[in-house]
Structure formats: C-alpha cells, structure tokens
Design a protein around this motif. Structure first.
Motif, PDB file in Angstrom:
ATOM      1  N   GLY A 237       0.772  -1.232   0.000  1.00  0.00           N
ATOM      2  CA  GLY A 237       0.000   0.000   0.000  1.00  0.00           C
ATOM      3  C   GLY A 237       0.806   1.287   0.000  1.00  0.00           C
ATOM      4  O   GLY A 237       0.232   2.368  -0.020  1.00  0.00           O
ATOM      5  N   LEU A 238       2.153   1.195   0.038  1.00  0.00           N
ATOM      6  CA  LEU A 238       3.002   2.393   0.053  1.00  0.00           C
ATOM      7  C   LEU A 238       4.007   2.335  -1.082  1.00  0.00           C
ATOM      8  O   LEU A 238       4.732   1.358  -1.220  1.00  0.00           O
ATOM      9  CB  LEU A 238       3.793   2.488   1.364  1.00  0.00           C
ATOM     10  CG  LEU A 238       3.153   3.119   2.588  1.00  0.00           C
ATOM     11  CD1 LEU A 238       4.183   3.215   3.707  1.00  0.00           C
ATOM     12  CD2 LEU A 238       2.571   4.484   2.294  1.00  0.00           C
ATOM     13  N   VAL A 239       4.053   3.401  -1.873  1.00  0.00           N
ATOM     14  CA  VAL A 239       4.980   3.488  -2.998  1.00  0.00           C
ATOM     15  C   VAL A 239       5.773   4.784  -2.889  1.00  0.00           C
ATOM     16  O   VAL A 239       5.208   5.852  -2.668  1.00  0.00           O
ATOM     17  CB  VAL A 239       4.220   3.457  -4.343  1.00  0.00           C
ATOM     18  CG1 VAL A 239       5.153   3.716  -5.509  1.00  0.00           C
ATOM     19  CG2 VAL A 239       3.523   2.128  -4.529  1.00  0.00           C
ATOM     20  N   LEU A 240       7.103   4.665  -3.041  1.00  0.00           N
ATOM     21  CA  LEU A 240       7.985   5.829  -2.984  1.00  0.00           C
ATOM     22  C   LEU A 240       8.199   6.402  -4.376  1.00  0.00           C
ATOM     23  O   LEU A 240       8.496   5.671  -5.316  1.00  0.00           O
ATOM     24  CB  LEU A 240       9.348   5.421  -2.396  1.00  0.00           C
ATOM     25  CG  LEU A 240      10.449   6.480  -2.443  1.00  0.00           C
ATOM     26  CD1 LEU A 240      10.135   7.624  -1.485  1.00  0.00           C
ATOM     27  CD2 LEU A 240      11.798   5.866  -2.119  1.00  0.00           C
ATOM     28  N   ARG A 241       8.054   7.712  -4.476  1.00  0.00           N
ATOM     29  CA  ARG A 241       8.421   8.460  -5.685  1.00  0.00           C
ATOM     30  C   ARG A 241       9.394   9.541  -5.240  1.00  0.00           C
ATOM     31  O   ARG A 241       9.175  10.203  -4.226  1.00  0.00           O
ATOM     32  CB  ARG A 241       7.189   9.071  -6.344  1.00  0.00           C
ATOM     33  CG  ARG A 241       6.260   7.999  -6.892  1.00  0.00           C
ATOM     34  CD  ARG A 241       5.090   8.583  -7.599  1.00  0.00           C
ATOM     35  NE  ARG A 241       4.260   7.511  -8.126  1.00  0.00           N
ATOM     36  CZ  ARG A 241       3.000   7.679  -8.512  1.00  0.00           C
ATOM     37  NH1 ARG A 241       2.438   8.863  -8.437  1.00  0.00           N
ATOM     38  NH2 ARG A 241       2.306   6.662  -8.980  1.00  0.00           N
TER      39      ARG A 241
END
Length: 131
Positions: A76-80
């Motif tokens: 549920g967490l994505v780094l950009r």
C-alpha cells in the motif's frame, strides 16, 4: 485499493545534495535517505514534499521534477522521488533523523543509503553534473 504515495526529496543546493540519516524506525536507523514522507489526502506530490521538508528539516523548498521510477516500500506504500531546490533555511534534523549532510557528486557513495535511495544515485549524479 490505490497505493499511498511517499515522496522523497533530492534537495539540491550549490551543486550538493542533502542526505539525512534515519533515527527511526529501528530497522532503518543509521541508514541514509533522501528526506520526505507520505502525501496526505488531497495533497499533490509537490505539496507533500514541500511540507515534509519543512516539517522534517525546517527548510522551505520547491519541488522541481519527479525522477524516473517508483519503489514499493511495503503493502500500500509506494515511494516516488522528486528533485527540489532549497529556497530558504539551513536543514536541521528535526524529526526522524539524527544527522544531515550535504554531499558533492564525488561523495554520493560515502554514506550507507537505503536501497531505493541508492537506486536513484545515478540520476542524482546527473542532476548535480548538470548544475
């Protein structure tokens, strides 16, 4: 369910980039990252980055552009990761960090980066070289 975005900031000032050493959580404490945090509902990624850099480091910055790629942190967490320019203030480790350090292009490998931050170092080196 849509992933929640975490923004990381490649904060560039006078040909150097800011690295921040994590103090928490325990599994990443002592490792280095590009500072940032979770975007709040209704916030753009740029707004989130600018707010997080102010909260974590006490500086005003402007998000410039998103770097290629994205990295899953956990379910549920994505780094950009975004590049940003320092507008005012001197970064201090206010939250989640024990130390900050400005690194020049030849110093990028001098710290123990978290894996996803290490993956963008070639792009960071390119940004620093471009001035």
């Amino acid at each position: 369910m849509e992933n929640r975005i975490v923004v990381g900031g490649v904060l560039i000032h006078h040909g150097r980039v800011l690295a921040a050493r994590r103090s928490a959580p325990a599994e990443v404490a002592g490792r280095w990252e590009f500072p940032g945090g979770k975007a709040e509902p209704g916030e753009t990624q740029q707004q989130a980055l600018e707010r997080e850099l102010f909260e974590e480091l006490g500086v005003r910055a402007r998000a410039v552009g998103r770097l290629p790629g994205e990295w899953p942190i956990r379910a549920g967490l994505v780094l950009r990761i975004w590049s940003a320019e320092l507008l005012e203030g001197e970064p201090e480790p206010l939250e989640d960090h024990s130390e900050v350090r400005w690194l020049g292009p030849d110093e990028l490998s001098a710290v123990d980066w978290l894996e996803h931050d290490r993956e963008v170092l070639p792009e960071v080196a390119r940004l620093l070289a471009a001035g």
